[in-house]
Design a protein around this motif. Sequence first.
Motif, PDB file in Angstrom:
ATOM      1  N   ILE A 146       0.821  -1.238  -0.091  1.00 43.74           N
ATOM      2  CA  ILE A 146       0.023   0.098  -0.047  1.00 43.74           C
ATOM      3  C   ILE A 146       0.849   1.208  -0.086  1.00 43.74           C
ATOM      4  O   ILE A 146       0.496   2.062  -0.741  1.00 43.74           O
ATOM      5  N   TYR A 147       1.975   1.136   1.037  1.00 42.78           N
ATOM      6  CA  TYR A 147       2.780   2.396   0.805  1.00 42.78           C
ATOM      7  C   TYR A 147       3.614   2.685  -0.387  1.00 42.78           C
ATOM      8  O   TYR A 147       3.536   3.686  -0.798  1.00 42.78           O
ATOM      9  N   SER A 148       3.736   1.516  -0.937  1.00 40.72           N
ATOM     10  CA  SER A 148       4.813   1.798  -2.473  1.00 40.72           C
ATOM     11  C   SER A 148       3.943   2.288  -3.415  1.00 40.72           C
ATOM     12  O   SER A 148       4.300   3.133  -4.244  1.00 40.72           O
ATOM     13  N   LEU A 149       2.382   1.917  -3.404  1.00 44.36           N
ATOM     14  CA  LEU A 149       1.378   2.242  -4.279  1.00 44.36           C
ATOM     15  C   LEU A 149       1.149   3.939  -4.203  1.00 44.36           C
ATOM     16  O   LEU A 149       1.334   4.761  -5.095  1.00 44.36           O
ATOM     17  N   GLU A 196       0.170 -10.963  -4.040  1.00 45.35           N
ATOM     18  CA  GLU A 196       0.318 -12.177  -4.968  1.00 45.35           C
ATOM     19  C   GLU A 196       0.971 -11.564  -6.183  1.00 45.35           C
ATOM     20  O   GLU A 196       0.859 -12.035  -7.285  1.00 45.35           O
ATOM     21  N   TYR A 197       1.566 -10.311  -5.999  1.00 48.54           N
ATOM     22  CA  TYR A 197       2.110  -9.614  -7.491  1.00 48.54           C
ATOM     23  C   TYR A 197       3.203 -10.546  -8.139  1.00 48.54           C
ATOM     24  O   TYR A 197       3.378 -10.291  -9.357  1.00 48.54           O
ATOM     25  N   TYR A 205       4.511  12.187 -21.285  1.00 46.38           N
ATOM     26  CA  TYR A 205       3.025  12.049 -21.342  1.00 46.38           C
ATOM     27  C   TYR A 205       2.143  10.833 -21.877  1.00 46.38           C
ATOM     28  O   TYR A 205       1.524  10.103 -21.271  1.00 46.38           O
ATOM     29  N   LEU A 206       2.961  10.300 -22.934  1.00 47.11           N
ATOM     30  CA  LEU A 206       2.403   8.883 -23.728  1.00 47.11           C
ATOM     31  C   LEU A 206       2.950   7.785 -22.761  1.00 47.11           C
ATOM     32  O   LEU A 206       2.032   6.757 -22.912  1.00 47.11           O
ATOM     33  N   HIS A 207       3.880   7.832 -22.227  1.00 43.82           N
ATOM     34  CA  HIS A 207       4.192   6.627 -21.276  1.00 43.82           C
ATOM     35  C   HIS A 207       3.685   6.603 -19.841  1.00 43.82           C
ATOM     36  O   HIS A 207       3.610   5.522 -19.267  1.00 43.82           O
ATOM     37  N   ILE A 208       3.125   7.761 -19.398  1.00 46.12           N
ATOM     38  CA  ILE A 208       2.349   7.530 -17.925  1.00 46.12           C
ATOM     39  C   ILE A 208       1.322   6.758 -18.044  1.00 46.12           C
ATOM     40  O   ILE A 208       1.302   6.061 -16.974  1.00 46.12           O
ATOM     41  N   PRO A 209       0.205   6.607 -18.887  1.00 46.61           N
ATOM     42  CA  PRO A 209      -0.499   5.529 -18.657  1.00 46.61           C
ATOM     43  C   PRO A 209      -0.093   4.318 -18.525  1.00 46.61           C
ATOM     44  O   PRO A 209      -0.721   3.455 -17.789  1.00 46.61           O
ATOM     45  N   ILE A 210       1.073   3.986 -19.325  1.00 42.82           N
ATOM     46  CA  ILE A 210       1.705   2.479 -18.964  1.00 42.82           C
ATOM     47  C   ILE A 210       2.089   2.509 -17.764  1.00 42.82           C
ATOM     48  O   ILE A 210       1.945   1.364 -17.128  1.00 42.82           O
ATOM     49  N   PHE A 211       2.741   3.391 -17.278  1.00 43.39           N
ATOM     50  CA  PHE A 211       3.116   3.285 -15.799  1.00 43.39           C
ATOM     51  C   PHE A 211       2.066   3.013 -14.798  1.00 43.39           C
ATOM     52  O   PHE A 211       2.238   2.203 -13.744  1.00 43.39           O
ATOM     53  N   LEU A 212       0.956   3.995 -15.111  1.00 44.62           N
ATOM     54  CA  LEU A 212      -0.125   4.016 -14.029  1.00 44.62           C
ATOM     55  C   LEU A 212      -0.718   2.521 -14.206  1.00 44.62           C
ATOM     56  O   LEU A 212      -1.228   1.766 -13.236  1.00 44.62           O
ATOM     57  N   TRP A 213      -0.685   2.019 -15.366  1.00 48.77           N
ATOM     58  CA  TRP A 213      -1.412   0.577 -15.750  1.00 48.77           C
ATOM     59  C   TRP A 213      -0.788  -0.299 -14.901  1.00 48.77           C
ATOM     60  O   TRP A 213      -1.244  -1.342 -14.377  1.00 48.77           O
ATOM     61  N   ILE A 214       0.532  -0.412 -14.984  1.00 48.73           N
ATOM     62  CA  ILE A 214       1.328  -1.484 -14.143  1.00 48.73           C
ATOM     63  C   ILE A 214       1.194  -1.274 -12.612  1.00 48.73           C
ATOM     64  O   ILE A 214       1.060  -2.262 -11.860  1.00 48.73           O
ATOM     65  N   LEU A 215       0.910  -0.002 -12.098  1.00 54.31           N
ATOM     66  CA  LEU A 215       0.873   0.388 -10.663  1.00 54.31           C
ATOM     67  C   LEU A 215      -0.710  -0.243 -10.440  1.00 54.31           C
ATOM     68  O   LEU A 215      -0.906  -0.799  -9.343  1.00 54.31           O
ATOM     69  N   LEU A 216      -1.739   0.023 -11.294  1.00 58.53           N
ATOM     70  CA  LEU A 216      -2.826  -0.585 -11.157  1.00 58.53           C
ATOM     71  C   LEU A 216      -2.804  -2.122 -11.102  1.00 58.53           C
ATOM     72  O   LEU A 216      -3.576  -2.754 -10.210  1.00 58.53           O
ATOM     73  N   GLY A 217      -1.741  -2.729 -11.752  1.00 57.34           N
ATOM     74  CA  GLY A 217      -1.636  -4.175 -11.685  1.00 57.34           C
ATOM     75  C   GLY A 217      -1.321  -4.668 -10.559  1.00 57.34           C
ATOM     76  O   GLY A 217      -1.496  -5.713  -9.724  1.00 57.34           O
ATOM     77  N   LEU A 218      -0.284  -3.874  -9.878  1.00 54.47           N
ATOM     78  CA  LEU A 218       0.089  -4.051  -8.686  1.00 54.47           C
ATOM     79  C   LEU A 218      -1.002  -4.115  -7.555  1.00 54.47           C
ATOM     80  O   LEU A 218      -1.116  -5.034  -6.488  1.00 54.47           O
TER      81      LEU A 218
END
Length: 415
Positions: free
Chosen positions: A124-127, A172-173, A153-166
């Motif tokens: 949680i703290y990492s997220l 169990e990541y 700007y174009l790569h921010i959604p990819i990074f946030l998508w990975i965080l959402l996956g976490l």
Amino acid sequence: MEINNSIIENIDNPHELERIYRKDPKAFKNSFLQAWEQNPDSQVLGVWFERLHFKEVANTEKSSKIQKDFIFMGILAIMAGIFTRIIFHFVEQEVIAPINLAFGIIPFIATYFIYKNTPKKSVIYSLVALFLISGVYLNMLPLNDKDSIILAYLHIPIFLWILLGLAFTGNEYSKGSSRLAYIKFNLEYGILYASMAVSGMVLAALTMQLFSFIGLDIEDFYFSNVVLFGASSLAIVAAYLVSMNLKLAKNITPYIAKIFSPLVLVTLLVYLIAVIWLGKNPFLDRNFLIAFNGILLGVLVVTIFSITESDSDEKKNISDYINFALIVLALIIDSVALSAIVFRLSSYGITPNRLAVLGVNILIWANLILIMFSYMRFLQNKSGPSTIQDSVTKYLPVYGLWAACVIFTFPLIFN
């Protein structure tokens, strides 16, 4: 009364009791208590009492949990709508970049996942830290049209998508099965959200048309307030519905994967033949090279979703051979694209765009190689489908690391 007598008459015949129950469960349940009161020492009826009574308790607990989840989802949906509208106000004032709108939706979906999964505090703290750092950093970048800024700007959604996956996988990541579930969630989520969004667009068009009949033009107001609020809130609602195992999305996704794979394969073959016939050259034509990379990404997405929709114990079938052919074609396209990018780098010099495209093509090429070798082993009966799925899921964090590299280093390197 008739069913009550039937229960008593068949008190020593469990098979017949089961038949009576299945014929009319509601009537059986209504008459059962009277039969139980008359025969409290019957072990058969005692088992039935526990079965019916336990089911009621389980349903009550489940109903209470669903109600709490629904209320929490509703609160998050309203907050997402409000935050998105506030962010949009500053976007209109050109104070912040439009990509900030993602922060009005994705963190709230992540919050819902955390609520459902209750991961460790370290997760949680990492997220929280990563969301805050990326948001603050994004708004420290200058508002200009430099390539390095646009790439961030174009790569921010990819990074946030990975965080959402976490947030989705929680504790169990590191497990491939959890990452696989996240990929499946994305496909089901996309289908469900698109279905509801179409309905929302029809309602919006109808509403604006009705007001136009009385001489009121509400288009700007309706989009800035109702549509924007609804679209962001709907994102939370869709995540909730998918997490509740909505059968609509789950039943349709395997068929979409199996239908689109052969269609994409045929379309791609015809397209490549046309490219060769017309003599198109990605080494010299920049726009054609961009289109080539777009095709590559599309093929990769279709292939990954086809693989993730396969059952882990499923035997090989025609879909697997189609997927393997798609992977080989994608590798050919990626190899040509890589050659063209290296040629342009050596001929015209290094730019942020060329370096970013080179990096992502290398990542995709390596990923496709892993998937191809896994598929070869599967088709040769040397491994199971789970090996192919592992080659997909284990590689996901690499894309997140590359996105972070582009976001946090390119604006500094190419300032």
